[in-house]
Enzyme design. Structure first.
Site, PDB file in Angstrom:
ATOM      1  N   CYS A   1      -0.474   4.119   1.952  1.00 28.60           N
ATOM      2  CA  CYS A   1      -0.315   4.067   3.686  1.00 28.60           C
ATOM      3  C   CYS A   1       1.102   4.314   3.816  1.00 28.60           C
ATOM      4  O   CYS A   1       1.218   4.937   4.791  1.00 28.60           O
ATOM      5  CB  CYS A   1      -0.695   2.759   4.109  1.00 28.60           C
ATOM      6  SG  CYS A   1      -1.887   1.812   3.165  1.00 28.60           S
ATOM      7  N   ASP A   2       1.863   3.637   3.115  1.00 25.16           N
ATOM      8  CA  ASP A   2       3.288   3.870   3.835  1.00 25.16           C
ATOM      9  C   ASP A   2       4.287   4.476   2.823  1.00 25.16           C
ATOM     10  O   ASP A   2       5.547   5.139   3.292  1.00 25.16           O
ATOM     11  CB  ASP A   2       3.972   2.247   3.736  1.00 25.16           C
ATOM     12  CG  ASP A   2       3.153   1.452   4.361  1.00 25.16           C
ATOM     13  OD1 ASP A   2       2.654   1.959   5.510  1.00 25.16           O
ATOM     14  OD2 ASP A   2       3.209   0.278   4.069  1.00 25.16           O
TER      15      ASP A   2
ATOM     16  N   CYS B   1       0.682  -1.120   0.156  1.00 21.13           N
ATOM     17  CA  CYS B   1      -0.015   0.150   0.079  1.00 21.13           C
ATOM     18  C   CYS B   1       0.847   1.099   0.098  1.00 21.13           C
ATOM     19  O   CYS B   1       1.251   1.664   1.144  1.00 21.13           O
ATOM     20  CB  CYS B   1      -0.899  -0.063   1.112  1.00 21.13           C
ATOM     21  SG  CYS B   1      -1.923   1.312   1.120  1.00 21.13           S
TER      22      CYS B   1
END
Ligand code: NAP
Length: 348
Positions: A170-171, A167
């Site tokens: 997200c990261d 992701c």
């Protein structure tokens, strides 16, 4: 005691089903998933895939704007997710907390545990949870969603969350990925999206794809091909993820699938964007699925499954649209279908 309706899953489908079922006075019970390390690594923690994203710009009702006062007035203080002061509009974690709260406000009961097995061979259905609880239910709504796929390399497993991710949104902004070369694997729209997004942080993005053409839509593929920060490695696979216990990922070994030649690239991260798998293992094959494991609806425009009294909603039954709004829509449908099915059996 036998529950009237148990909802398994806590993404938009699960909460929409819970809101409708609780407003129909069915007092639904939601298993929102367990807060385990395994779920964190798999990407199956409570509140689902949206809780791992940032802005959600396409969920109707949440245009850009400062939501802070609204969030503070809607959620208990400890449930308000951290908010970047520059953020406008709603974020995935906020949207999920709001849905959860909305379901709670109407009397939904929530258990933070995984359902690990079910017996659907007779009524009432039997459920077992990770923490060892047993439960009986007349109707079930399966809303367990889907999770990102990984390549399945042992070296990849070792570095999950230390440079290996599925992701980018997200990261991607983590310090370890800034101004460093990064690798994205895949050739679909997700890979295009992730590669483009990561160019905001990375020095170079290597996009590794096993074939000589992308599966992605033309427009998204074109954007990637024209991006000078993206270096495409066609006909290439990842053989190994390199790194050490302390620093995490430091590179990858790539293999040209036509010539078998290998090359080592320095990289501080590898992002897998190779599709998703539905979370249906706990069903033990008792509900009909397609060849990829997605639950199959037994009637058009209904959420009924092959087992009478079991309904499905959201990504667990949808490999095609996979949107928050479509998940919420089928969650609503599943609650209405379950309510009517229960009423037909005299359960109100
Ligand atoms: P996808 O379309 O199924 O693409 C998966 C990609 O990963 C394919 O290129 C596939 O290669 C590759 N792949 C699969 N298994 C692999 C393996 N073991 N090793 C190496 N490569 C592997 O999945 P997706 O990109 O997640 O998209 C899913 C759906 O969501 C699509 O309908 C897509 O259009 C949609 N989506 C839309 C947007 C958007 O419009 N903004 C963004 C993201 C996703 P092959 O091509 O060789 O099979």
């Amino acid at each position: 005691m036998t529950e009237r309706v148990v909802i398994i899953g806590s993404g938009p489908a699960g909460w929409a089903a819970a809101i409708y079922a609780s407003r129909a006075n069915l007092e639904p019970l939601v298993f929102e998933g367990a807060m385990t390390e395994e779920n964190r690594i798999l990407g199956t923690l409570p509140l689902g895939q949206l809780s791992m994203t940032t802005e959600v710009e396409n969920y109707p009702g949440f245009p850009a704007g400062d939501l802070s006062p609204y969030l503070k007035s809607s959620l208990p203080e400890q449930q308000v997710p951290f908010r970047d002061p520059h953020m406008t509009g709603v974020t995935g974690p906020e949207l999920m907390e709001l849905m959860r709260q909305q379901a709670k406000n109407f009397g939904t009961r929530i258990i933070t545990d995984d359902v690990v097995s079910v017996d659907l061979s007779k009524q009432p259905f039997q459920l077992k949870t990770l923490e060892g609880q047993e439960m009986a239910a007349h109707a079930l709504i399966i809303a367990t969603g889907a999770r990102a796929n990984y390549l399945g390399l042992p070296s990849e497993d070792k570095f999950k969350n230390r440079g290996v991710s599925a992701c980018a949104v997200c990261d991607g902004a983590l310090p370890r990925f800034r101004n460093k070369p990064l690798v994205v694997v895949g050739g679909g729209d997700s890979a295009m999206e992730e590669a483009s997004y990561l160019t905001k942080f990375a020095s170079t993005v290597y996009l590794v794809h096993r074939r000589g053409e992308f599966r992605a839509s033309k427009i998204m593929a074109q954007r990637v091909i024209e991006n000078p920060k993206i270096n495409i490695k066609w006909f290439t696979g990842v053989d190994e993820v390199l790194g050490d216990d302390k620093a995490g990922v430091s590179g990858v070994v790539l293999k040209n699938l036509q010539t078998n030649a290998t090359e080592t690239l320095a990289a501080s991260g590898m992002f897998c964007a190779i599709g998703h798998s539905p979370n249906t293992d706990f069903l033990g094959g008792q509900v009909q699925t397609d060849d990829k494991g997605y639950i199959v609806y037994s009637q058009p425009f209904r959420t009924n499954t092959s087992v009478e009294g079991v309904f499905a909603a959201g990504d667990v039954a949808d490999s095609y649209y996979r949107q928050a709004i479509t998940s919420a829509g089928t969650g609503c449908m599943a609650a209405l279908d379950a309510e009517r099915w229960l009423a037909g059996r005299g359960v109100h």
